[in-house]
Scaffold this motif. Structure first.
Motif, PDB file in Angstrom:
ATOM      1  N   GLY A 101       0.762   0.536  -1.966  1.00 55.29           N
ATOM      2  CA  GLY A 101      -0.514   0.505  -1.229  1.00 55.29           C
ATOM      3  C   GLY A 101      -0.524  -0.665  -0.264  1.00 55.29           C
ATOM      4  O   GLY A 101      -1.481  -1.433  -0.183  1.00 55.29           O
ATOM      5  N   SER A 102       0.574  -0.775   0.471  1.00 54.40           N
ATOM      6  CA  SER A 102       0.821  -1.969   1.308  1.00 54.40           C
ATOM      7  C   SER A 102      -0.092  -2.073   2.513  1.00 54.40           C
ATOM      8  O   SER A 102      -0.272  -3.159   3.062  1.00 54.40           O
ATOM      9  CB  SER A 102       2.268  -1.950   1.792  1.00 54.40           C
ATOM     10  OG  SER A 102       2.515  -0.708   2.420  1.00 54.40           O
TER      11      SER A 102
ATOM     12  N   ASP B  46       2.370   3.707   1.222  1.00 54.22           N
ATOM     13  CA  ASP B  46       0.926   3.945   1.313  1.00 54.22           C
ATOM     14  C   ASP B  46       0.745   5.437   1.614  1.00 54.22           C
ATOM     15  O   ASP B  46       1.732   6.170   1.787  1.00 54.22           O
ATOM     16  CB  ASP B  46       0.272   3.062   2.407  1.00 54.22           C
ATOM     17  CG  ASP B  46      -1.201   2.751   2.096  1.00 54.22           C
ATOM     18  OD1 ASP B  46      -1.999   3.708   2.021  1.00 54.22           O
ATOM     19  OD2 ASP B  46      -1.523   1.568   1.900  1.00 54.22           O
TER      20      ASP B  46
ATOM     21  N   ALA C 297       3.567   8.137   0.874  1.00 52.34           N
ATOM     22  CA  ALA C 297       3.557   8.893  -0.383  1.00 52.34           C
ATOM     23  C   ALA C 297       2.276   8.546  -1.138  1.00 52.34           C
ATOM     24  O   ALA C 297       1.699   7.485  -0.935  1.00 52.34           O
ATOM     25  CB  ALA C 297       4.766   8.544  -1.238  1.00 52.34           C
TER      26      ALA C 297
ATOM     27  N   VAL D  32      -5.314  -2.303  -4.986  1.00 51.74           N
ATOM     28  CA  VAL D  32      -4.869  -0.918  -4.849  1.00 51.74           C
ATOM     29  C   VAL D  32      -5.165  -0.097  -6.111  1.00 51.74           C
ATOM     30  O   VAL D  32      -5.743   1.003  -6.033  1.00 51.74           O
ATOM     31  CB  VAL D  32      -3.344  -0.868  -4.562  1.00 51.74           C
ATOM     32  CG1 VAL D  32      -2.840   0.574  -4.512  1.00 51.74           C
ATOM     33  CG2 VAL D  32      -3.016  -1.593  -3.265  1.00 51.74           C
TER      34      VAL D  32
HETATM   35  C1  LIG Z   1      -7.733  -2.549   0.014  1.00 50.51           C
HETATM   36  S1  LIG Z   1      -6.357  -1.807   0.801  1.00 50.51           S
HETATM   37  C2  LIG Z   1      -5.153  -3.104   0.549  1.00 50.51           C
HETATM   38  C3  LIG Z   1      -3.995  -3.059   1.503  1.00 50.51           C
HETATM   39  C4  LIG Z   1      -2.974  -4.178   1.277  1.00 50.51           C
HETATM   40  N1  LIG Z   1      -2.413  -4.105  -0.054  1.00 50.51           N
HETATM   41  C5  LIG Z   1      -3.626  -5.529   1.494  1.00 50.51           C
HETATM   42  O1  LIG Z   1      -3.984  -6.177   0.516  1.00 50.51           O
HETATM   43  O2  LIG Z   1      -3.793  -5.917   2.662  1.00 50.51           O
HETATM   44  C6  LIG Z   1      -5.844  -0.564  -0.384  1.00 50.51           C
HETATM   45  C7  LIG Z   1      -4.654   0.248   0.063  1.00 50.51           C
HETATM   46  O3  LIG Z   1      -4.186   1.058  -1.025  1.00 50.51           O
HETATM   47  C8  LIG Z   1      -3.823   2.319  -0.521  1.00 50.51           C
HETATM   48  N2  LIG Z   1      -3.869   3.309  -1.611  1.00 50.51           N
HETATM   49  C9  LIG Z   1      -4.892   3.529  -2.470  1.00 50.51           C
HETATM   50  N3  LIG Z   1      -4.592   4.566  -3.292  1.00 50.51           N
HETATM   51  C10 LIG Z   1      -3.353   5.001  -2.944  1.00 50.51           C
HETATM   52  C11 LIG Z   1      -2.519   6.056  -3.408  1.00 50.51           C
HETATM   53  N4  LIG Z   1      -2.893   6.879  -4.386  1.00 50.51           N
HETATM   54  N5  LIG Z   1      -1.304   6.229  -2.812  1.00 50.51           N
HETATM   55  C12 LIG Z   1      -0.912   5.411  -1.786  1.00 50.51           C
HETATM   56  N6  LIG Z   1      -1.674   4.389  -1.305  1.00 50.51           N
HETATM   57  C13 LIG Z   1      -2.881   4.192  -1.873  1.00 50.51           C
HETATM   58  C14 LIG Z   1      -4.877   2.572   0.558  1.00 50.51           C
HETATM   59  O4  LIG Z   1      -4.509   3.591   1.469  1.00 50.51           O
HETATM   60  C15 LIG Z   1      -4.976   1.189   1.213  1.00 50.51           C
HETATM   61  O5  LIG Z   1      -4.052   1.008   2.255  1.00 50.51           O
END
Ligand SMILES: C[S@@+](CC[C@H](N)C(=O)[O-])C[C@H]1O[C@@H](n2cnc3c(N)ncnc32)[C@H](O)[C@@H]1O
Length: 311
Positions: free
Chosen positions: A77-78, A101, A147, A177
């Protein structure tokens, strides 16, 4: 299921990080390429992001020190995180760096990378093969893949394409995440990692101690934006955060709330950032810190001794 509001939390995180960087909280030469400028946030928000970024970074460096150049980093969830480029600038060498992500988020990230020389020149390695699709990018040691973390078989296929090495010491990062993902799915993901990797450290930053009025307000704000907080049960306290690892066959786990993490950061740096903006409500910041934590889990003995308070 509507995942759009969850994906939108990435814009929020990257925009807030950009705001804090612009005010001098920490250095990031790349975040402004990914996030637009927004109206200035409150000082406690900036300090919260400072503790989050520096806290996670502290564990990354503790991991790298032990793992050496065979290290592999997998950021779950980058979003628009810029860690890969920041580590490159520090001269850190690792064997593989994988970001995952939702495909709609990685598509935007790949598009931004492709259009920016500053980002591109750090991922292209001489004579290395570059593979691009609309959602995935593979170049040298850097892989950005689209993914859903809830779908293990899709992840397995994508990890293969990213040349994942199950025997390298591996750092998993999840920054805000797991709270968006159903507990069953998180447990399945953690158990799958535990069966595949012998030597790993997982660094999870997210909410904790949510069962009070402050927690209700925090969760209410997220829910009001349409985010289902499917994984919130694990955020009850530090123990439930640790149990997530222990119940998924990880060898050990520790957790610290962000009050402890913040005060473990170097004093001179803390004093520096505390002079950047006047903070009216110290109490509010402490409450905020009490409701977030860093929880680590480890596989193998190599990372068992890691502690925020070690110098
Ligand atoms: C609050 S953001 C945080 C982004 C990054 N980790 C940061 O701290 O700057 C949460 C991220 O998790 C991703 N995410 C949440 N559930 C996910 C899933 N099931 N599969 C892939 N990505 C996911 C979201 O799309 C989003 O980009």
């Amino acid at each position: 299921m509507n995942d759009e509001p969850v994906m939108a939390t990435n814009d929020d995180a990257s925009e807030c990080k950009r705001g804090a960087v612009q005010l001098g909280y920490w250095q990031d030469n790349y975040i402004s390429l990914f996030a637009k400028q927004i109206q200035r946030k409150a000082p406690e928000i900036h300090r919260g992001y400072y503790a989050r970024v520096k806290g996670v970074e502290t564990f990354i460096h503790k991991f790298l020190k032990k793992a050496g150049e065979s290290a592999q980093i997998i950021n779950l969830g980058s979003g628009f995180d810029t860690l890969y480029w920041r580590l490159k600038d520090e001269g850190v060498r690792i064997t593989n760096f994988i970001e995952i992500d939702f495909p709609s988020v990685t598509a935007r990230k790949c598009y931004i990378i492709k259009r920016n020389k500053q980002l591109l020149e750090k991922i292209y390695e001489q004579d290395g093969e570059v593979k691009l699709s609309s959602t995935d990018l593979h170049a040298g040691t850097y892989h950005c893949i689209g993914a859903d973390l809830r779908n293990i078989s899709e992840l397995e296929t994508k990890f293969q394409q990213a040349e994942i090495n199950f025997s390298s010491p591996t750092l998993f990062i999840a920054e805000c995440v797991l709270v968006y993902i159903e507990n069953d799915c998180v447990n399945r993901l953690l158990s799958w990692i535990a069966t595949k990797f012998k030597s790993a450290l997982f660094v999870n930053y997210e909410m904790c101690n949510i069962n009070d009025t402050f927690g209700d307000v925090m969760l209410g704000n997220l829910r009001a934006r349409g985010c289902t907080l499917a994984g919130v049960a694990a955020c009850k306290n530090l123990e439930t955060q640790q149990n997530r690892f222990l119940n998924s066959n990880w060898q050990g786990s520790k957790a610290w709330d962000m009050v402890e993490v913040y005060y473990a950061l170097p004093t001179t740096e803390r004093q520096r950032i505390e002079k950047l903006e006047f903070l009216d409500e110290q109490e509010l910041l402490i409450q905020l810190f009490q409701h977030y934590c860093i929880c680590i889990g480890w596989l193998g003995t190599e990372f068992a001794e890691i502690d925020i308070n070690d110098r």
